[in-house]
Design a protein around this motif. Sequence first.
Motif, short mmCIF file in Angstrom:
data_model
loop_
_atom_site.label_atom_id
_atom_site.label_comp_id
_atom_site.label_asym_id
_atom_site.label_seq_id
_atom_site.Cartn_x
_atom_site.Cartn_y
_atom_site.Cartn_z
N VAL A 23 0.67 -1.19 0.12
CA VAL A 23 0.00 -0.18 -0.01
C VAL A 23 0.80 1.58 0.02
CG1 VAL A 23 -1.71 1.35 0.96
CG2 VAL A 23 -2.02 -1.07 1.43
N VAL A 24 1.99 1.29 0.59
CA VAL A 24 2.56 2.17 0.86
C VAL A 24 2.95 2.27 -0.47
CG1 VAL A 24 5.13 3.27 1.93
CG2 VAL A 24 3.27 2.07 3.27
N THR A 25 3.70 1.50 -1.05
CA THR A 25 4.26 1.54 -2.58
C THR A 25 3.52 2.44 -3.58
OG1 THR A 25 6.40 -0.68 -1.45
CG2 THR A 25 5.60 0.62 -4.31
N LEU A 26 2.27 1.96 -3.57
CA LEU A 26 1.10 2.36 -4.39
C LEU A 26 1.08 3.85 -4.03
CD1 LEU A 26 -0.66 -1.21 -4.51
CD2 LEU A 26 0.34 0.32 -6.39
N TYR A 27 1.01 4.03 -2.98
CA TYR A 27 0.63 5.46 -2.90
C TYR A 27 2.21 6.35 -3.78
CZ TYR A 27 1.11 9.72 -0.18
OH TYR A 27 0.79 10.98 -0.15
N SER A 28 3.16 5.67 -2.84
CA SER A 28 4.35 6.27 -3.40
C SER A 28 4.77 7.05 -5.48
CB SER A 28 5.64 5.93 -2.82
OG SER A 28 5.72 5.82 -1.80
N ALA A 29 3.84 5.59 -6.01
CA ALA A 29 3.95 5.38 -7.01
C ALA A 29 3.25 6.87 -7.94
CB ALA A 29 3.36 3.70 -7.83
N TRP A 30 1.58 6.75 -7.10
CA TRP A 30 0.61 7.71 -7.69
C TRP A 30 1.40 8.65 -7.09
CZ3 TRP A 30 -2.35 10.37 -3.79
CH2 TRP A 30 -3.47 10.55 -4.53
N ARG A 31 1.18 8.78 -6.52
CA ARG A 31 2.48 10.57 -5.98
C ARG A 31 3.73 10.48 -7.36
NH1 ARG A 31 0.13 14.57 -4.15
NH2 ARG A 31 2.38 15.50 -3.39
N GLY A 36 -5.26 7.54 -14.54
CA GLY A 36 -6.11 6.06 -15.00
C GLY A 36 -5.84 5.97 -15.85
N GLY A 37 -5.06 6.63 -16.11
CA GLY A 37 -4.22 5.74 -17.98
C GLY A 37 -3.94 4.33 -17.93
N ALA A 38 -3.24 4.67 -19.04
CA ALA A 38 -2.77 3.15 -19.65
C ALA A 38 -1.34 2.91 -18.76
CB ALA A 38 -2.11 2.90 -21.13
N ALA A 39 -0.42 3.83 -18.66
CA ALA A 39 0.76 3.98 -18.06
C ALA A 39 0.46 3.85 -16.36
CB ALA A 39 1.21 5.01 -18.81
N GLY A 40 -0.76 4.31 -15.76
CA GLY A 40 -0.41 4.24 -14.26
C GLY A 40 -1.11 3.03 -14.00
N VAL A 41 -1.94 2.77 -14.86
CA VAL A 41 -2.95 1.35 -14.36
C VAL A 41 -1.97 -0.09 -14.35
CG1 VAL A 41 -4.49 -0.74 -15.50
CG2 VAL A 41 -5.53 1.64 -15.61
N THR A 42 -0.83 0.07 -16.06
CA THR A 42 0.19 -0.94 -15.85
C THR A 42 0.71 -0.63 -14.79
OG1 THR A 42 0.02 -1.01 -18.32
CG2 THR A 42 2.51 -2.10 -17.51
N ALA A 43 1.28 0.58 -14.60
CA ALA A 43 2.31 0.38 -12.86
C ALA A 43 2.05 -0.15 -12.17
CB ALA A 43 2.74 1.87 -12.99
N PHE A 44 0.63 0.26 -11.33
CA PHE A 44 -0.06 -0.40 -10.39
C PHE A 44 -0.35 -1.64 -10.29
CE2 PHE A 44 -2.08 3.89 -10.65
CZ PHE A 44 -1.02 4.86 -9.45
#
Length: 366
Positions: free
Chosen positions: A251-259, A269-277
């Motif tokens: 959860v912490v890592t996903l939050y950092s990825a979002w930031r 919410g695009g393809a790049a973000g969804v792929t990373a998450f």
Amino acid sequence: MALKPSLRDVVSQLQAEGVLAGDAQALADTALASRQDVSTGSPWFVRMLTGFGAWVASLFILGFISLMVAVAEELGAVILGLLLTGGALAVRRVGNNVFLTQLALSTGLAGQALFIGGVGTLADSVEAAAAATLGLELVLLFLYPDAIQRFLSSLSASLALMLLLRLTVSGVLVDVALLGLTVLAHLLFLHQGQLQARRQGEVVTPTAFGLVTALFFVLLLRTWFHGFYNELFREGAAELPAGVLTLGLAVVTLYSAWRVLEETGVETGGAAGVTAFATLALLSVLTFRTPGIIAAAGVLLLGFHRRSEVLLGMAVSFILTFGISYYYDLQLTLLAKSLALLGSGLVLLGLRVFVLRRFPAAEEVR
């Protein structure tokens, strides 16, 4: 350990804002040439020998002081440790040359060891020594004007806190505290620029590196030396299952990825973000019994975002370390493990081809 934007990024940003005019590469080359013309003072080998001489001088001082401690025993160690630490702090604030800096650092570390050891021996308690370490290092973290000492203070205070909790409270709260230290480290790196501009901003980077080092050290004990790690628990205490800790770190890592995606202008919410998450979530699911892997992946993300070779090196080293543990922890035959390695390698190569074709990198300006 300070992480700053590259010169080219700064010049490009200033040009975009209309502050500077002209070719960015020419401005960068001119600035770099001017930096190379500036004298850095003494050669590196002179500074190294000066620092070495300071450590040798401190050894002679400590040899004399040890004779005094042998007479005064525990109480003398506590008092003398405080005097040495306070003296080192005063010397470091007065002088800034290599000799005084290294002399103060070595003497201060010896003073801290004397104080902590004296308190632990005088109270005949590991908890007292851990509490003394936590209090002393937190004070030095803000008062001692040296990046190395601040890094060591952050690391020592974090480990002392974890040890103190393991000896006094439930093991579940210990893992919750570890997650809290992880969150603090990520926030310090994510908001490093804003925090460094404030008062006491020079504390931010050494503290963040100390927290990351403490995180990896605790996870290394939990993974490779689990028997010894459990012995530090008070009797009857339990710890969080590895899968739950992995979930929290994910959860912490996903939050950092979002930031990071937000800061770089990528649509989450695009393809790049969804792929990373999706990639990070899948990694945490596949390695749920080895929380160190997703923790190292989070540090790797921060290292790329802040362009820190130190963070990248730490992350890669511990990914390999925890990866070895994950491999040997698999309840599979050697043939099945080999096939798993082969398959995961092919999947990663395929993912690389997909990412390069789906999200082509912008051509670098040379």
